[in-house]
Design a protein around this motif. Structure first.
Motif, short mmCIF file in Angstrom:
data_model
loop_
_atom_site.label_atom_id
_atom_site.label_comp_id
_atom_site.label_asym_id
_atom_site.label_seq_id
_atom_site.Cartn_x
_atom_site.Cartn_y
_atom_site.Cartn_z
N PRO A 82 0.82 -1.22 0.00
CA PRO A 82 0.00 0.00 0.00
C PRO A 82 0.85 1.26 0.00
CG PRO A 82 -0.76 -1.57 1.66
CD PRO A 82 0.55 -2.07 1.17
N ASN A 83 0.34 2.28 -0.69
CA ASN A 83 0.92 3.62 -0.65
C ASN A 83 2.36 3.66 -1.16
OD1 ASN A 83 0.21 6.26 -0.12
ND2 ASN A 83 1.23 6.30 1.85
N GLN A 84 2.62 2.86 -2.20
CA GLN A 84 3.96 2.82 -2.78
C GLN A 84 3.92 3.11 -4.28
OE1 GLN A 84 6.63 -0.83 -3.02
NE2 GLN A 84 7.23 -0.10 -1.02
N GLY A 85 2.83 3.72 -4.72
CA GLY A 85 2.65 3.98 -6.14
C GLY A 85 3.69 4.91 -6.72
N TYR A 86 4.14 5.89 -5.93
CA TYR A 86 5.12 6.85 -6.46
C TYR A 86 6.45 6.16 -6.75
CZ TYR A 86 7.65 7.21 -1.98
OH TYR A 86 8.40 6.96 -0.86
N LEU A 87 6.80 5.15 -5.95
CA LEU A 87 8.01 4.38 -6.20
C LEU A 87 7.83 3.47 -7.41
CD1 LEU A 87 9.08 3.33 -2.59
CD2 LEU A 87 10.09 5.10 -4.03
N SER A 88 6.62 2.96 -7.57
CA SER A 88 6.32 2.12 -8.73
C SER A 88 6.46 2.91 -10.03
CB SER A 88 4.91 1.54 -8.61
OG SER A 88 4.59 0.73 -9.71
N ALA A 98 8.40 5.55 -10.52
CA ALA A 98 9.82 5.79 -10.75
C ALA A 98 10.54 4.48 -11.10
CB ALA A 98 10.46 6.43 -9.52
N GLY A 99 10.11 3.38 -10.50
CA GLY A 99 10.73 2.09 -10.80
C GLY A 99 10.50 1.65 -12.24
N ALA A 100 9.30 1.91 -12.76
CA ALA A 100 9.01 1.58 -14.16
C ALA A 100 9.91 2.37 -15.10
CB ALA A 100 7.54 1.87 -14.47
N SER A 101 10.15 3.63 -14.75
CA SER A 101 11.05 4.46 -15.56
C SER A 101 12.48 3.93 -15.50
CB SER A 101 11.00 5.91 -15.06
OG SER A 101 11.85 6.74 -15.83
N LEU A 102 12.87 3.44 -14.34
CA LEU A 102 14.21 2.86 -14.18
C LEU A 102 14.39 1.63 -15.06
CD1 LEU A 102 16.95 2.68 -12.75
CD2 LEU A 102 15.81 1.49 -10.88
N VAL A 103 13.40 0.73 -15.04
CA VAL A 103 13.45 -0.47 -15.89
C VAL A 103 13.49 -0.07 -17.36
CG1 VAL A 103 12.16 -2.52 -16.61
CG2 VAL A 103 12.28 -1.93 -14.19
N ASP A 104 12.69 0.91 -17.72
CA ASP A 104 12.65 1.39 -19.10
C ASP A 104 14.02 1.89 -19.55
OD1 ASP A 104 10.89 2.60 -21.46
OD2 ASP A 104 12.18 4.22 -20.75
N GLN A 105 14.69 2.64 -18.69
CA GLN A 105 16.00 3.18 -19.05
C GLN A 105 17.06 2.08 -19.12
OE1 GLN A 105 17.06 6.80 -16.69
NE2 GLN A 105 14.93 6.70 -16.04
N LYS A 106 17.03 1.14 -18.18
CA LYS A 106 18.04 0.08 -18.15
C LYS A 106 17.96 -0.79 -19.40
CE LYS A 106 20.22 -1.14 -14.87
NZ LYS A 106 21.62 -0.92 -14.45
N ARG A 136 -3.08 -2.18 -16.48
CA ARG A 136 -2.81 -1.73 -17.84
C ARG A 136 -4.04 -1.97 -18.71
NH1 ARG A 136 0.08 1.85 -18.79
NH2 ARG A 136 2.19 0.96 -18.60
N GLY A 137 -4.90 -0.94 -18.79
CA GLY A 137 -6.01 -0.97 -19.72
C GLY A 137 -5.64 -0.15 -20.94
N ASN A 138 -6.51 -0.09 -21.91
CA ASN A 138 -6.23 0.68 -23.11
C ASN A 138 -6.48 2.18 -22.93
OD1 ASN A 138 -5.46 -1.62 -24.53
ND2 ASN A 138 -7.56 -2.02 -25.24
N ASP A 139 -6.85 2.56 -21.70
CA ASP A 139 -7.08 3.98 -21.43
C ASP A 139 -5.93 4.60 -20.63
OD1 ASP A 139 -7.57 2.50 -19.17
OD2 ASP A 139 -9.30 3.68 -18.52
N ASN A 140 -4.92 3.80 -20.29
CA ASN A 140 -3.80 4.38 -19.54
C ASN A 140 -2.43 4.06 -20.14
OD1 ASN A 140 -3.62 1.72 -18.77
ND2 ASN A 140 -3.89 2.07 -16.59
N TRP A 141 -2.44 3.95 -21.47
CA TRP A 141 -1.18 4.11 -22.21
C TRP A 141 -1.51 4.94 -23.43
CZ3 TRP A 141 -0.27 1.24 -26.98
CH2 TRP A 141 -1.21 0.25 -27.27
N ILE A 175 2.32 5.35 -19.50
CA ILE A 175 2.11 6.15 -18.29
C ILE A 175 1.32 5.33 -17.28
CG2 ILE A 175 2.18 8.30 -19.61
CD1 ILE A 175 -0.92 8.37 -19.33
N ASP A 176 1.04 5.93 -16.13
CA ASP A 176 0.24 5.26 -15.09
C ASP A 176 0.82 3.89 -14.72
OD1 ASP A 176 -1.48 7.38 -14.90
OD2 ASP A 176 -3.06 6.50 -16.12
N ASN A 177 2.02 3.91 -14.19
CA ASN A 177 2.68 2.68 -13.78
C ASN A 177 2.72 2.52 -12.26
OD1 ASN A 177 3.55 2.01 -16.57
ND2 ASN A 177 4.82 3.82 -16.34
N GLY A 178 1.78 3.15 -11.57
CA GLY A 178 1.80 3.16 -10.12
C GLY A 178 1.29 1.91 -9.43
#
Length: 408
Positions: A109-115, A117-125, A232-237, A268-271
Motif C-alpha cells: 500500500p501507498n507505494q505507487g510513487y516508487l512504482s 519511478a521504478g518503471a522508468s528505471l526499468v525502461d532506461q536500463k 494496464r487498460g487501453n485507457d492508460n497508455w 504512463i500510469d505505472n503506479g
C-alpha cells in the motif's frame, strides 16, 4: 511562494525552501531533469500552481513552468488511493464501505510513487524508451491537499515572520511542508491508446507504419510484464500518430515529398506494479493489450536483439535489483523482506520473458505461461552487505493458487 516584505527576513521563506529543494531535488546524473524540476519550483514560487487532475483514483497534478505550460505530472505519496490525504472522496467512501474490495492485496500500500519511478528505471536500463522520464522529488504547493493544521501553521509562521523577523529567522520552514511523490515528464501530442486503436481498426496502418507500431507495442509488453503491471487498460497508455503530410517544395525540379507517418507509444500510469506476489485473490488483473491483434504476432528479431542479451545476463538482473533497492529503500516504510519478495516476482517474470523470446513466442503466449517466482535462498552468508541474510543461490517455484475471477 511570496517572500517576506522585511529585507531582514528575506531568506526565511523562499530561500530556505529553495535550499531544501536543492538538496532533495538535485539529480547530478541528469541535468536536464534537474532543470525541469527547477522550472516547476520557480513557477510555484511565482504563483503558477500545479493543477489537479480530476481523472483517476488519486491526487495527481499537472505541473507548469513560468509560461503556464504543462511540463510534468506530479503524484504525491500521501494522496495515493491508500494515502491519508487522498482528495477523491469516492475512493474514501469505497475504502470505508467496501474494504474487502478496495485496493490490490498483492501490492504494497501507498507505494505507487516508487512504482512510477521504478518503471522508468526499468525502461532506461533496457533502453525501451516508452516511459516518460520519472523520478522521485519533493514539491510544496497551495493547490496540494493538506490538513487544516498544516495550512494554519504555515499561515501563522508567515504572519510571525513578517511582523517579527528576528523570531521568524529561527523557523525551520515557513511555507507548507514539501510532499514526496513521482514527477513524470509530460509528453505532448499523445492521446489515449483506445482512441487510436479504434481508428486503426477503421483505417488500417500501412505496412511500414504497422511494423513501427508493432515494435513500440512489444516494448510496452516487455515493460508491463517485467514490472507485473496490474493496471494496464487501453485507457492508460498513450499513442502519438503523426499522419502523412505534404512537405515543403524544394528547389529545382524536385516534386514535393510526402513525410512518412510516425507512431510512438508512451507507457504512463505505472503506479500499480511491482507486486510482492502474483495476484491470487479475487481478480487476476490481466494485461488488456493481450486481446489486441498485435499481441498474436511473435516477438520481432529487433526486440529480441535489444533485450534478450541483457535479460539473459544474471549480472545485469542483479544490477537491476540493486538499483531498485536504492530507489525503494528511500521510503520511510521500507521493508527489506517485502522488497525481496517483490524482486522474486520480477525475477520470475524476467525468467519467463527470456524463455518466450528464445522460443519466438508472441505476447499472448507469454502471458499464458505459468506464473513463476525466483526466490533468493536464505542463508547465513550473503553476496552483498545489504543482503547479508540471503545467499547467492535461487529457487524457482510456480504459483498454485489462482484468482477467483481470471478474466478481470
Amino acid at each position: 511562494m511570496k517572500m517576506a516584505a522585511d529585507p531582514a527576513s528575506g531568506l526565511l521563506d523562499q530561500d530556505i525552501l529553495q535550499d531544501h529543494y536543492i538538496i532533495a531535488n538535485n539529480f547530478n546524473d541528469d541535468p536536464h531533469f534537474t532543470d525541469l524540476v527547477r522550472q516547476a519550483e520557480t513557477s510555484i514560487e511565482s504563483g503558477i500552481y500545479p493543477e489537479r487532475i480530476y481523472q483517476g483514483s488519486s491526487g495527481s497534478y499537472f505541473v507548469k513552468n513560468s509560461n503556464a505550460k504543462v511540463i510534468a505530472v506530479f503524484k504525491p505519496k500521501d494522496e495515493e488511493p491508500y494515502g491519508r490525504l487522498n482528495p477523491k472522496w469516492t475512493k474514501w467512501l469505497h475504502k470505508v464501505c467496501c474494504p474487502c474490495c478496495f485496493g490490490r492485496s498483492c501490492l504494497v500500500p501507498n507505494q505507487g510513487y516508487l512504482s512510477e519511478a521504478g518503471a522508468s528505471l526499468v525502461d532506461q536500463k533496457l533502453q525501451l524508451n516508452v516511459v516518460p522520464k520519472t523520478r522521485v522529488v519533493k514539491l510544496a504547493s497551495e493547490t496540494f491537499n493538506y490538513t487544516r493544521i498544516d495550512r494554519e501553521k504555515s499561515r501563522a509562521k508567515k504572519l510571525v515572520s513578517e511582523r517579527f523577523p528576528k523570531v521568524g529567522r529561527h523557523f525551520h520552514r515557513i511555507g507548507l511542508p514539501p510532499k514526496v511523490g513521482s514527477f513524470q515528464v509530460f509528453v505532448e501530442g499523445f492521446k489515449d491508446a483506445d482512441y487510436w486503436l479504434r481508428r486503426f481498426e477503421a483505417e488500417p496502418l500501412g505496412e511500414t507504419t504497422s511494423k513501427q507500431f508493432q515494435l513500440q507495442f512489444e516494448r510496452l509488453v516487455i515493460l508491463d510484464y517485467i514490472i507485473r503491471n496490474t493496471d494496464r487498460g487501453n485507457d492508460n497508455w498513450l499513442i502519438k500518430y503523426d499522419k502523412p503530410e505534404l512537405a515543403d517544395e524544394g528547389e529545382g525540379e524536385d516534386w514535393s515529398l510526402v513525410k512518412p507517418p510516425e507512431v510512438k507509444v508512451a507507457a504512463i500510469d505505472n503506479g500499480l506494479a511491482f507486486p510482492f506476489k502474483h495476484p491470487d485473490s479475487w481478480r487476476a488483473y490481466p494485461y488488456h493489450w493481450a486481446w489486441l491483434p498485435w499481441a498474436k504476432i511473435s516477438f520481432s528479431n529487433e526486440t529480441r536483439d535489444l533485450v534478450l542479451p541483457l535479460l539473459s545476463d544474471m549480472n545485469f538482473v542483479q544490477e537491476l535489483c540493486d538499483d531498485m533497492y536504492k530507489l525503494f529503500q528511500t521510503d520511510k516504510g521500507f521493508d527489506r523482506h517485502i522488497f525481496e519478495r517483490q524482486m522474486s516476482v520480477m525475477r520470475g517474470q524476467i525468467l519467463n520473458l527470456t524463455q518466450a523470446l528464445r522460443d519466438a513466442k508472441s505476447p499472448v503466449q507469454l502471458v499464458q505461461m505459468p506464473a513463476v517466482i525466483v526466490e533468493r535462498s536464505k542463508g547465513r552468508v550473503g553476496t552483498t552487505a545489504r543482503f547479508r541474510s540471503f545467499s547467492d543461490t535461487f529457487t524457482q517455484s510456480f504459483q498454485e493458487k489462482s484468482p477467483f475471477f481470471s478474466w478481470c
